[in-house]
Enzyme design. Structure first.
Site, PDB file in Angstrom:
ATOM      1  N   CYS A  54      16.581  43.761 -14.112  1.00 58.98           N
ATOM      2  CA  CYS A  54      15.823  44.090 -15.320  1.00 58.98           C
ATOM      3  C   CYS A  54      16.295  43.257 -16.512  1.00 58.98           C
ATOM      4  O   CYS A  54      17.420  42.726 -16.532  1.00 58.98           O
ATOM      5  CB  CYS A  54      15.984  45.574 -15.653  1.00 58.98           C
ATOM      6  SG  CYS A  54      15.059  46.679 -14.575  1.00 58.98           S
ATOM      7  N   GLU A  56      17.211  44.248 -19.403  1.00 62.90           N
ATOM      8  CA  GLU A  56      18.387  44.806 -20.071  1.00 62.90           C
ATOM      9  C   GLU A  56      19.673  44.368 -19.372  1.00 62.90           C
ATOM     10  O   GLU A  56      20.680  44.068 -20.028  1.00 62.90           O
ATOM     11  CB  GLU A  56      18.299  46.334 -20.088  1.00 62.90           C
ATOM     12  CG  GLU A  56      17.142  46.885 -20.914  1.00 62.90           C
ATOM     13  CD  GLU A  56      15.852  47.070 -20.104  1.00 62.90           C
ATOM     14  OE1 GLU A  56      15.637  46.320 -19.124  1.00 62.90           O
ATOM     15  OE2 GLU A  56      15.070  47.965 -20.469  1.00 62.90           O
TER      16      GLU A  56
HETATM   17  N1  THU Z   1      11.732  46.188 -15.925  1.00 61.53           N
HETATM   18  C1  THU Z   1      12.668  45.770 -16.830  1.00 61.53           C
HETATM   19  O1  THU Z   1      13.015  44.587 -16.881  1.00 61.53           O
HETATM   20  N2  THU Z   1      13.204  46.696 -17.658  1.00 61.53           N
HETATM   21  C2  THU Z   1      12.859  48.015 -17.672  1.00 61.53           C
HETATM   22  O2  THU Z   1      13.497  48.801 -18.358  1.00 61.53           O
HETATM   23  C3  THU Z   1      11.703  48.478 -16.884  1.00 61.53           C
HETATM   24  C4  THU Z   1      11.307  47.573 -15.787  1.00 61.53           C
HETATM   25  C5  THU Z   1      11.154  45.214 -15.017  1.00 61.53           C
HETATM   26  C6  THU Z   1      11.597  45.350 -13.580  1.00 61.53           C
HETATM   27  C7  THU Z   1      10.461  44.636 -12.861  1.00 61.53           C
HETATM   28  O3  THU Z   1      10.755  43.245 -12.834  1.00 61.53           O
HETATM   29  C8  THU Z   1       9.253  44.875 -13.733  1.00 61.53           C
HETATM   30  O4  THU Z   1       9.759  45.319 -14.989  1.00 61.53           O
HETATM   31  C9  THU Z   1       8.286  45.908 -13.185  1.00 61.53           C
HETATM   32  O5  THU Z   1       8.954  47.080 -12.891  1.00 61.53           O
END
Ligand code: THU
Length: 132
Positions: A54, A56
């Site tokens: 993710c 973050e």
């Molecule tokens: N995702 C993030 O990068 N941060 C979050 O807090 C929520 C989800 C990303 C993970 C994945 O690559 C995409 O969003 C769809 O879930």
């Protein structure tokens, strides 16, 4: 002096660097750290889906490697979703490096739309000094 609007801009810029060919759901995050620097990240996906990381988590990695140690505030922005709140795993990751009152700026295309705290996102966080 880094303002919430500056973190929004950094998160938005980071989202443009997302590698998300599978979900097609870019996310950007930008951390203001205790060293005064801003560390950004975007989600980086993988064909083996669970291996994706993710935004973050990428931002936290940049912070740690850049010399920052604590999160003062963090902005999260996803172009396809107004108010993208950090997922459960990211809440745990953010809590590791934040005080409970560290601010989380949830953004839409216009900027910071809602401000919450890490403590509000992850109440009763796992914590113990009796480990290791
Ligand atoms: N995702 C993030 O990068 N941060 C979050 O807090 C929520 C989800 C990303 C993970 C994945 O690559 C995409 O969003 C769809 O879930």
């Amino acid at each position: 002096m880094t303002k919430p609007a500056d973190l929004f801009e950094a998160a938005r810029a980071a989202s443009a660097r997302s590698y998300s060919p599978y979900s097609k759901f870019p996310v950007g995050a930008a951390i203001l750290a205790d060293d005064g620097a801003v560390y950004a990240g975007a989600n980086v996906e993988n064909l083996a889906y669970p291996e994706g990381i993710c935004a973050e988590g990428v931002a936290i990695g940049h912070m740690v490697m850049g010399g920052g140690r604590r999160i003062r505030a963090v902005a999260v922005y996803a172009p396809r979703l107004a108010l993208c709140t950090p997922c459960g795993g990211c809440r745990q990751k953010l809590a590791e490096f934040s005080a409970a009152d560290a601010e989380v700026y949830l953004c839409d295309d216009a900027g910071v739309r809602e401000t919450v705290t890490v403590g509000a996102l992850l109440p009763h966080a796992f914590f113990t000094e009796d480990i290791g």
